[in-house]
Motif scaffolding. Structure first.
Motif, short mmCIF file in Angstrom:
data_model
loop_
_atom_site.label_atom_id
_atom_site.label_comp_id
_atom_site.label_asym_id
_atom_site.label_seq_id
_atom_site.Cartn_x
_atom_site.Cartn_y
_atom_site.Cartn_z
N SER A 180 49.20 91.35 44.96
CA SER A 180 49.74 91.51 43.57
C SER A 180 50.26 90.35 43.05
O SER A 180 49.88 89.73 41.86
CB SER A 180 50.31 92.58 43.25
N ARG A 181 51.23 89.74 43.85
CA ARG A 181 52.10 88.53 43.43
C ARG A 181 51.27 87.31 43.45
O ARG A 181 51.34 86.65 42.52
CB ARG A 181 53.16 88.30 44.30
N LYS A 182 50.18 87.17 44.39
CA LYS A 182 49.20 86.12 44.16
C LYS A 182 48.43 86.15 43.00
O LYS A 182 48.25 85.18 42.29
CB LYS A 182 48.53 86.03 45.44
N LEU A 214 49.01 87.59 40.39
CA LEU A 214 49.74 87.38 39.01
C LEU A 214 50.13 85.98 38.87
O LEU A 214 50.20 85.36 37.84
CB LEU A 214 50.93 88.34 38.94
N SER A 215 50.54 85.14 40.16
CA SER A 215 50.83 84.04 40.17
C SER A 215 50.00 82.91 39.61
O SER A 215 50.06 81.97 38.77
CB SER A 215 51.47 83.57 41.21
N GLN A 216 48.58 83.10 40.19
CA GLN A 216 47.49 82.43 39.97
C GLN A 216 47.13 82.43 38.22
O GLN A 216 46.87 81.61 37.79
CB GLN A 216 46.27 82.66 40.73
N LYS A 217 47.17 83.68 37.74
CA LYS A 217 46.77 83.84 36.51
C LYS A 217 47.87 83.35 35.59
O LYS A 217 47.81 82.51 34.31
CB LYS A 217 46.48 85.36 36.05
N GLN A 218 49.14 83.20 35.85
CA GLN A 218 50.27 82.97 35.19
C GLN A 218 50.08 81.08 35.34
O GLN A 218 50.39 80.45 34.24
CB GLN A 218 51.57 82.97 35.70
N GLN A 219 49.76 80.51 36.40
CA GLN A 219 49.49 79.12 36.21
C GLN A 219 48.55 78.61 35.53
O GLN A 219 48.51 77.66 34.70
CB GLN A 219 49.35 78.86 37.84
N SER A 220 47.43 79.62 35.49
CA SER A 220 46.14 79.02 34.88
C SER A 220 46.46 79.27 33.13
O SER A 220 46.04 78.26 32.59
CB SER A 220 45.18 80.07 35.09
N LEU A 221 47.43 80.25 32.97
CA LEU A 221 47.64 80.29 31.54
C LEU A 221 48.68 79.09 30.80
O LEU A 221 48.61 78.44 29.85
CB LEU A 221 48.19 81.70 31.33
N GLN A 222 49.50 79.10 32.11
CA GLN A 222 50.54 77.71 31.49
C GLN A 222 49.75 76.61 31.40
O GLN A 222 50.01 75.82 30.57
CB GLN A 222 51.63 77.68 32.47
N SER A 223 48.82 76.10 32.42
CA SER A 223 48.02 75.08 32.23
C SER A 223 47.18 75.12 31.03
O SER A 223 47.05 73.79 30.16
CB SER A 223 47.09 74.88 33.42
N ALA A 224 46.79 76.06 30.75
CA ALA A 224 45.94 76.22 29.25
C ALA A 224 46.61 76.11 28.21
O ALA A 224 46.46 75.33 27.20
CB ALA A 224 45.17 77.66 29.05
N ALA A 225 48.16 76.36 28.03
CA ALA A 225 49.07 76.41 26.92
C ALA A 225 49.46 75.10 26.97
O ALA A 225 49.65 74.17 25.86
CB ALA A 225 50.26 77.19 27.21
#
Length: 206
Positions: free
Chosen positions: A68-70, A72-83
């Protein structure tokens, strides 16, 4: 997470012990009360580390939490990169106002989806942990009910809440040995399930 599981185990077991073993204060209970109380205690941390059920299932819970942590972490990083890319492109005037609004709305939706996913995964983990704790508690209560038919203790408590405990009244090793003797491991449960399914199929063919 292991510390949290242990604390929850102790709390659940203690509550169940009180509910199942505390004598009712009525006339019949008072009349049947033994002249001398026999009290024993169990160390829940030892059960957590030595009971085969705990040793098999806690790594499963840990793995679920890690996955679960992995995720969420991957999706968070992807979203941050997109932002970050959106901000750079915005500064470089790569968007019309309408395009910028659409991209921004999409990023906000992704953020909302990520928060919803985090809540869902947390809920699933909490549910699995609760089911695990109750299964541990049920197995302990079931074993102690049979165990105490011969021992005849008035109370069996956990050591965690005691200010002092004489080691002579420690029945932890007996309880762990009994639990492990009665426990069927994951592989055995799977084999039993497969055998039952085969019997059902055979009966259906007849």
């Amino acid at each position: 997470m292991k510390k949290t599981i242990f604390m929850a185990m102790a709390a659940v077991f203690a509550l169940a012990s009180c509910n199942n073993q505390a004598p009712k204060m009525d006339e019949k209970a008072q009349a049947a009360a033994p002249a001398e109380l026999k009290i024993a205690y169990v160390e829940m941390d030892s059960i957590q580390t030595q009971y085969k059920f705990c040793k098999e299932y806690e790594p499963v819970l840990e793995k679920n939490a890690e996955n679960s942590r992995k995720t969420l972490s991957q999706k968070q990083q992807s979203l941050q990169s997109a932002a970050m890319k959106f901000q750079q492109d915005l500064q470089n005037n790569k968007y019309t106002q309408q395009q910028a609004e659409q991209v921004n709305a999409n990023l906000q939706k992704q953020q909302a989806d990520l928060q919803a996913l985090a809540q869902r995964l947390d809920g699933e983990l909490a549910q699995k942990q609760q089911e695990y704790l109750m299964a541990v508690n049920d197995s302990i209560q079931h074993f102690l009910t049979k165990y105490n038919k011969d021992k005849k203790y008035s109370f069996i408590v956990t050591k965690a809440g005691l200010l002092y405990a004489d080691k002579a009244y420690d029945i932890t090793d007996e309880v762990i040995a009994g639990l492990n003797k009665a426990y069927k491991g994951m592989n055995q449960k799977a084999a039993d399930k497969k055998a039952d399914e085969k019997k059902t199929e055979t009966a259906a063919k007849k």
